[in-house]
Design a protein around this motif. Structure first.
Motif, mmCIF file in Angstrom:
data_model
loop_
_atom_site.group_PDB
_atom_site.id
_atom_site.type_symbol
_atom_site.label_atom_id
_atom_site.label_comp_id
_atom_site.label_asym_id
_atom_site.label_seq_id
_atom_site.Cartn_x
_atom_site.Cartn_y
_atom_site.Cartn_z
ATOM 1 N N ARG A 86 0.955 -1.128 0.001
ATOM 2 C CA ARG A 86 -0.049 0.065 -0.046
ATOM 3 C C ARG A 86 0.835 1.175 -0.267
ATOM 4 O O ARG A 86 1.865 1.144 0.667
ATOM 5 C CB ARG A 86 -0.818 0.200 1.219
ATOM 6 N N GLY A 87 0.463 2.272 -0.877
ATOM 7 C CA GLY A 87 1.346 3.617 -1.013
ATOM 8 C C GLY A 87 2.397 3.493 -1.805
ATOM 9 O O GLY A 87 2.917 4.301 -2.184
ATOM 10 N N GLU A 88 2.888 2.419 -2.272
ATOM 11 C CA GLU A 88 3.658 2.175 -3.321
ATOM 12 C C GLU A 88 3.228 2.531 -4.694
ATOM 13 O O GLU A 88 2.083 2.682 -4.942
ATOM 14 C CB GLU A 88 4.360 0.884 -3.487
ATOM 15 N N ASP A 89 4.254 3.144 -5.424
ATOM 16 C CA ASP A 89 3.707 4.071 -6.736
ATOM 17 C C ASP A 89 3.829 3.217 -7.906
ATOM 18 O O ASP A 89 4.998 2.919 -8.514
ATOM 19 C CB ASP A 89 4.776 5.372 -6.945
ATOM 20 N N ILE A 90 2.944 2.862 -8.268
ATOM 21 C CA ILE A 90 2.825 1.524 -9.318
ATOM 22 C C ILE A 90 3.095 2.195 -10.684
ATOM 23 O O ILE A 90 3.610 1.554 -11.510
ATOM 24 C CB ILE A 90 1.489 0.710 -9.321
ATOM 25 N N ASP A 91 2.628 3.569 -10.769
ATOM 26 C CA ASP A 91 3.114 4.196 -11.996
ATOM 27 C C ASP A 91 4.700 4.303 -12.503
ATOM 28 O O ASP A 91 5.344 4.108 -13.399
ATOM 29 C CB ASP A 91 2.441 5.597 -12.365
ATOM 30 N N ILE A 105 2.234 -4.179 -21.751
ATOM 31 C CA ILE A 105 0.876 -4.675 -22.583
ATOM 32 C C ILE A 105 -0.147 -4.110 -21.987
ATOM 33 O O ILE A 105 -1.425 -4.428 -22.809
ATOM 34 C CB ILE A 105 1.071 -6.292 -22.619
ATOM 35 N N ALA A 106 -0.266 -3.796 -20.777
ATOM 36 C CA ALA A 106 -1.474 -3.106 -20.380
ATOM 37 C C ALA A 106 -0.867 -1.784 -19.325
ATOM 38 O O ALA A 106 -0.556 -2.281 -18.423
ATOM 39 C CB ALA A 106 -2.235 -4.029 -19.460
ATOM 40 N N GLU A 107 -1.131 -0.410 -19.767
ATOM 41 C CA GLU A 107 -0.809 0.542 -19.061
ATOM 42 C C GLU A 107 -1.412 0.461 -17.489
ATOM 43 O O GLU A 107 -2.523 -0.226 -17.381
ATOM 44 C CB GLU A 107 -1.136 1.612 -19.808
ATOM 45 N N PRO A 108 -0.810 1.239 -16.438
ATOM 46 C CA PRO A 108 -1.434 1.206 -15.246
ATOM 47 C C PRO A 108 -2.885 1.802 -15.339
ATOM 48 O O PRO A 108 -3.026 2.894 -16.022
ATOM 49 C CB PRO A 108 -0.485 2.145 -14.573
ATOM 50 N N GLU A 109 -3.860 1.025 -14.893
ATOM 51 C CA GLU A 109 -5.155 1.477 -14.748
ATOM 52 C C GLU A 109 -5.847 0.956 -13.507
ATOM 53 O O GLU A 109 -5.564 0.001 -13.046
ATOM 54 C CB GLU A 109 -5.923 0.578 -15.867
ATOM 55 N N ASP A 115 -7.950 -1.923 -7.021
ATOM 56 C CA ASP A 115 -6.266 -1.941 -7.256
ATOM 57 C C ASP A 115 -6.240 -1.319 -8.522
ATOM 58 O O ASP A 115 -6.730 -1.330 -9.685
ATOM 59 C CB ASP A 115 -6.032 -3.572 -7.611
ATOM 60 N N ARG A 116 -4.718 -0.641 -8.506
ATOM 61 C CA ARG A 116 -4.272 -0.037 -9.910
ATOM 62 C C ARG A 116 -3.315 -1.146 -10.290
ATOM 63 O O ARG A 116 -2.468 -1.574 -9.630
ATOM 64 C CB ARG A 116 -3.681 1.070 -9.678
ATOM 65 N N THR A 117 -3.494 -1.606 -11.585
ATOM 66 C CA THR A 117 -2.658 -2.684 -12.089
ATOM 67 C C THR A 117 -2.034 -2.320 -13.628
ATOM 68 O O THR A 117 -2.676 -1.451 -14.218
ATOM 69 C CB THR A 117 -3.260 -3.971 -12.322
ATOM 70 N N TYR A 118 -0.691 -2.939 -13.882
ATOM 71 C CA TYR A 118 -0.326 -2.964 -15.208
ATOM 72 C C TYR A 118 0.188 -4.280 -15.491
ATOM 73 O O TYR A 118 0.541 -5.112 -14.404
ATOM 74 C CB TYR A 118 0.614 -1.952 -15.333
ATOM 75 N N ARG A 119 0.285 -4.673 -16.740
ATOM 76 C CA ARG A 119 1.004 -5.913 -17.120
ATOM 77 C C ARG A 119 2.318 -5.634 -17.858
ATOM 78 O O ARG A 119 2.365 -4.675 -18.762
ATOM 79 C CB ARG A 119 0.038 -6.722 -18.016
ATOM 80 N N ALA A 120 3.136 -6.518 -17.883
ATOM 81 C CA ALA A 120 4.450 -6.468 -18.608
ATOM 82 C C ALA A 120 4.968 -7.623 -19.162
ATOM 83 O O ALA A 120 4.489 -8.552 -18.417
ATOM 84 C CB ALA A 120 5.508 -5.573 -17.831
ATOM 85 N N LYS A 121 5.528 -7.613 -20.359
ATOM 86 C CA LYS A 121 6.370 -8.919 -20.714
ATOM 87 C C LYS A 121 7.813 -8.587 -20.525
ATOM 88 O O LYS A 121 8.163 -7.823 -20.629
ATOM 89 C CB LYS A 121 6.273 -9.250 -22.230
ATOM 90 N N THR A 129 1.921 -9.416 -13.913
ATOM 91 C CA THR A 129 0.879 -8.301 -13.583
ATOM 92 C C THR A 129 1.358 -7.704 -12.268
ATOM 93 O O THR A 129 1.457 -8.605 -11.191
ATOM 94 C CB THR A 129 -0.351 -9.058 -13.351
ATOM 95 N N PHE A 130 1.495 -6.526 -12.117
ATOM 96 C CA PHE A 130 1.594 -5.785 -10.803
ATOM 97 C C PHE A 130 0.392 -4.836 -10.378
ATOM 98 O O PHE A 130 -0.277 -4.357 -11.262
ATOM 99 C CB PHE A 130 2.918 -4.934 -11.073
ATOM 100 N N GLY A 131 0.201 -5.050 -9.159
ATOM 101 C CA GLY A 131 -1.124 -4.585 -8.610
ATOM 102 C C GLY A 131 -0.664 -3.698 -7.361
ATOM 103 O O GLY A 131 0.176 -4.128 -6.566
ATOM 104 N N VAL A 132 -1.565 -2.649 -6.921
ATOM 105 C CA VAL A 132 -1.312 -2.039 -5.616
ATOM 106 C C VAL A 132 -3.008 -1.725 -5.293
ATOM 107 O O VAL A 132 -3.599 -1.063 -6.378
ATOM 108 C CB VAL A 132 -0.512 -0.776 -5.543
ATOM 109 N N THR A 133 -3.265 -1.812 -3.980
ATOM 110 C CA THR A 133 -4.577 -1.349 -3.734
ATOM 111 C C THR A 133 -4.669 0.216 -3.581
ATOM 112 O O THR A 133 -3.883 0.661 -2.841
ATOM 113 C CB THR A 133 -5.032 -1.993 -2.245
#
Length: 156
Positions: A86-91, A105-109, A115-121, A129-133
């Motif tokens: 929590r509180g980490e900057d996912i962007d 492959i999926a920008e932060p949204e 949760d705010r998530t993004y996907r990367a290869k 997939t990375f996420g933060v509440t």
């Protein structure tokens, strides 16, 4: 290095070039090295990294059934989800991964469940997939927003 393992799950990821992957995962995603096991020729036989209380194993392809997506036309049979604190900057996390060569492959949204998530290869094609509440939501709230029904078990 811990002398025992706690009960839990970890994932083992196969790479064509596991040494390069091990270094890249540290630089791009911030995984912390736990240990590397080198064979007599200096090749990486096994390694482990941690992120929070979780462990990921990084190794070489070792059979026809344990392959990198780079040798399977980019196909993945599983993806790994990594939850930031929590509180980490996912962007910023995404920007760091992109700068290290991750293909986003999926920008932060921000998702309907809070949760705010993004996907990367990664360079060999594994999907992460990375996420933060960012908002606490009840099951009723995310069901209403996403059009789902949440329950503890499957009905017969």
């Amino acid at each position: 290095m811990a002398d025992h393992r706690a009960k839990g799950l970890s994932s083992a990821i196969c790479y064509r070039d596991s040494k390069a992957a091990f270094r890249w995962l540290e630089d791009a995603f911030g995984f912390e090295p736990l240990f590397v096991l080198l064979d007599a020729d200096g090749n990486l036989a096994h390694s482990e990294m941690e992120y929070g209380p979780s462990t990921i194993m990084v190794g070489n392809e070792w059979s026809d059934d344990h392959r990198s997506p780079a040798n399977l036309g980019g196909k993945n049979t599983q993806t790994v989800h990594v939850q930031l604190g929590r509180g980490e900057d996912i962007d910023a996390h995404c920007a760091k991964a992109r700068a290290a060569g991750a293909r986003i492959i999926a920008e932060p949204e921000t998702q309907f469940y809070g949760d705010r998530t993004y996907r990367a290869k990664d360079p060999e094609g594994h999907i992460w997939t990375f996420g933060v509440t960012v908002a606490d939501k009840s099951a009723a709230e995310w069901d209403a927003e996403g059009g789902f029904t949440t329950q503890a078990r499957l009905d017969d």
